[in-house]
Design a protein around this motif. Structure first.
Motif, mmCIF file in Angstrom:
data_model
loop_
_atom_site.group_PDB
_atom_site.id
_atom_site.type_symbol
_atom_site.label_atom_id
_atom_site.label_comp_id
_atom_site.label_asym_id
_atom_site.label_seq_id
_atom_site.Cartn_x
_atom_site.Cartn_y
_atom_site.Cartn_z
ATOM 1 N N THR A 53 0.830 -1.202 0.000
ATOM 2 C CA THR A 53 0.000 0.000 0.000
ATOM 3 C C THR A 53 0.866 1.253 0.000
ATOM 4 O OG1 THR A 53 -1.666 -1.218 1.256
ATOM 5 C CG2 THR A 53 -1.871 1.170 1.219
ATOM 6 N N ALA A 54 1.900 1.272 0.833
ATOM 7 C CA ALA A 54 2.761 2.451 0.928
ATOM 8 C C ALA A 54 3.472 2.744 -0.393
ATOM 9 C CB ALA A 54 3.785 2.274 2.051
ATOM 10 N N ALA A 57 0.959 3.973 -2.982
ATOM 11 C CA ALA A 57 0.570 5.351 -2.642
ATOM 12 C C ALA A 57 1.651 6.342 -3.059
ATOM 13 C CB ALA A 57 0.280 5.467 -1.150
ATOM 14 N N ARG A 58 2.915 6.008 -2.780
ATOM 15 C CA ARG A 58 4.024 6.901 -3.172
ATOM 16 C C ARG A 58 4.058 7.097 -4.682
ATOM 17 N NH1 ARG A 58 6.822 4.287 0.755
ATOM 18 N NH2 ARG A 58 7.784 2.813 -0.679
ATOM 19 N N GLY A 61 0.834 9.065 -5.864
ATOM 20 C CA GLY A 61 0.519 10.334 -5.220
ATOM 21 C C GLY A 61 -0.781 10.296 -4.437
ATOM 22 N N ALA A 62 -1.262 9.091 -4.141
ATOM 23 C CA ALA A 62 -2.526 8.930 -3.406
ATOM 24 C C ALA A 62 -2.277 8.933 -1.902
ATOM 25 C CB ALA A 62 -3.195 7.619 -3.814
ATOM 26 N N ASP A 63 -3.308 9.255 -1.166
ATOM 27 C CA ASP A 63 -3.268 9.155 0.292
ATOM 28 C C ASP A 63 -3.219 7.673 0.647
ATOM 29 O OD1 ASP A 63 -3.877 10.374 3.084
ATOM 30 O OD2 ASP A 63 -5.376 8.774 2.827
ATOM 31 N N ARG A 64 -2.282 7.274 1.503
ATOM 32 C CA ARG A 64 -2.071 5.866 1.818
ATOM 33 C C ARG A 64 -3.310 5.214 2.420
ATOM 34 N NH1 ARG A 64 -1.236 3.390 6.158
ATOM 35 N NH2 ARG A 64 -0.694 5.247 7.329
ATOM 36 N N ARG A 65 -3.965 5.864 3.367
ATOM 37 C CA ARG A 65 -5.143 5.269 4.013
ATOM 38 C C ARG A 65 -6.317 5.160 3.041
ATOM 39 N NH1 ARG A 65 -5.321 8.655 9.410
ATOM 40 N NH2 ARG A 65 -7.106 9.366 8.238
ATOM 41 N N SER A 66 -6.501 6.174 2.228
ATOM 42 C CA SER A 66 -7.581 6.118 1.238
ATOM 43 C C SER A 66 -7.296 5.053 0.189
ATOM 44 C CB SER A 66 -7.761 7.480 0.567
ATOM 45 O OG SER A 66 -8.176 8.435 1.518
ATOM 46 N N LEU A 67 -6.049 4.939 -0.213
ATOM 47 C CA LEU A 67 -5.669 3.901 -1.166
ATOM 48 C C LEU A 67 -5.895 2.515 -0.564
ATOM 49 C CD1 LEU A 67 -4.394 3.141 -3.924
ATOM 50 C CD2 LEU A 67 -2.217 3.044 -2.706
ATOM 51 N N ARG A 69 -8.178 1.655 1.516
ATOM 52 C CA ARG A 69 -9.618 1.384 1.431
ATOM 53 C C ARG A 69 -10.003 1.019 -0.006
ATOM 54 N NH1 ARG A 69 -9.561 5.523 5.251
ATOM 55 N NH2 ARG A 69 -10.040 7.136 3.733
#
Length: 189
Positions: A53-54, A57-58, A61-67, A69
């Motif tokens: 996930t991390a 996300a990197r 460019g997405a928010d890690r927690r939203s990604l 979900r």
């Protein structure tokens, strides 16, 4: 792990017909999740071996927690599976969301989720008036609208090509083209 399905009617046996209708009613959520995954290139990254996930996300460019979900939503619809606390991989279904898959449906996901979904919002007005969404908006035909946006034309053409990739095996299996010297498919794109 995906959540277990809980009946919406406590103490009553699940009604398969109602469950099926509920799935149809909420299907736009499936399209939205697949569209966002396609737009972010999630399947492309997973196909490259980027599975946390991390890391995804990197790269997106997405928010890690939203990604996280979003990835769990993709698990529930069978696009990917969770293989560790923060690690995911594509399923056979999800593999076709990568741009280099054969066949790839990434372009069709971008077309459906990014362009077509707007048309469905005005279906009631189209049914009542007999006019298309574009006619009601005074924006010209769908193809006139596409012509004003080069990136939309590219997405449309790629979506049609991906849909053709899916259809060709069935067409070839169902039709005998042996006596035809020249066959032309005239269509969009």
């Amino acid at each position: 792990m995906p959540a277990k399905r809980v009946s919406r009617s406590a103490g009553r046996k699940s009604d398969r017909a109602a469950d099926a209708l509920f799935a149809l009613i909420t299907a736009q959520r499936t399209t939205a999740a697949i569209y966002v995954a396609a737009r972010l290139g999630v399947a492309d990254l997973m196909a490259e071996g980027i599975t946390t996930t991390a890391a995804i996300a990197r790269r997106t460019g997405a928010d890690r927690r939203s990604l996280a979900r979003l990835l769990l939503a993709l698990v529930t619809i069978g696009v990917c599976r969770q293989v560790g606390k923060h690690r995911f991989e594509l399923t056979a279904v999800g593999a076709h969301l990568a741009g280099n898959a054969a066949p790839s449906l990434k372009s069709y996901a971008l077309f459906e989720g990014g362009m077509l979904w707007r048309s469905w919002g005005g279906l009631i007005d189209s049914v009542r008036t007999g006019q298309t969404e574009a006619e009601l908006a005074g924006a010209g035909s769908r193809f006139e609208q596409l012509g004003r946006r080069p990136e939309a034309v590219r997405t449309f053409n790629e979506a049609m090509a991906s849909m053709t990739q899916l259809a060709i095996p069935g067409v070839l299996a169902a039709c005998d083209f042996s006596g035809i010297g020249r066959l032309i498919d005239v269509g969009g794109g």
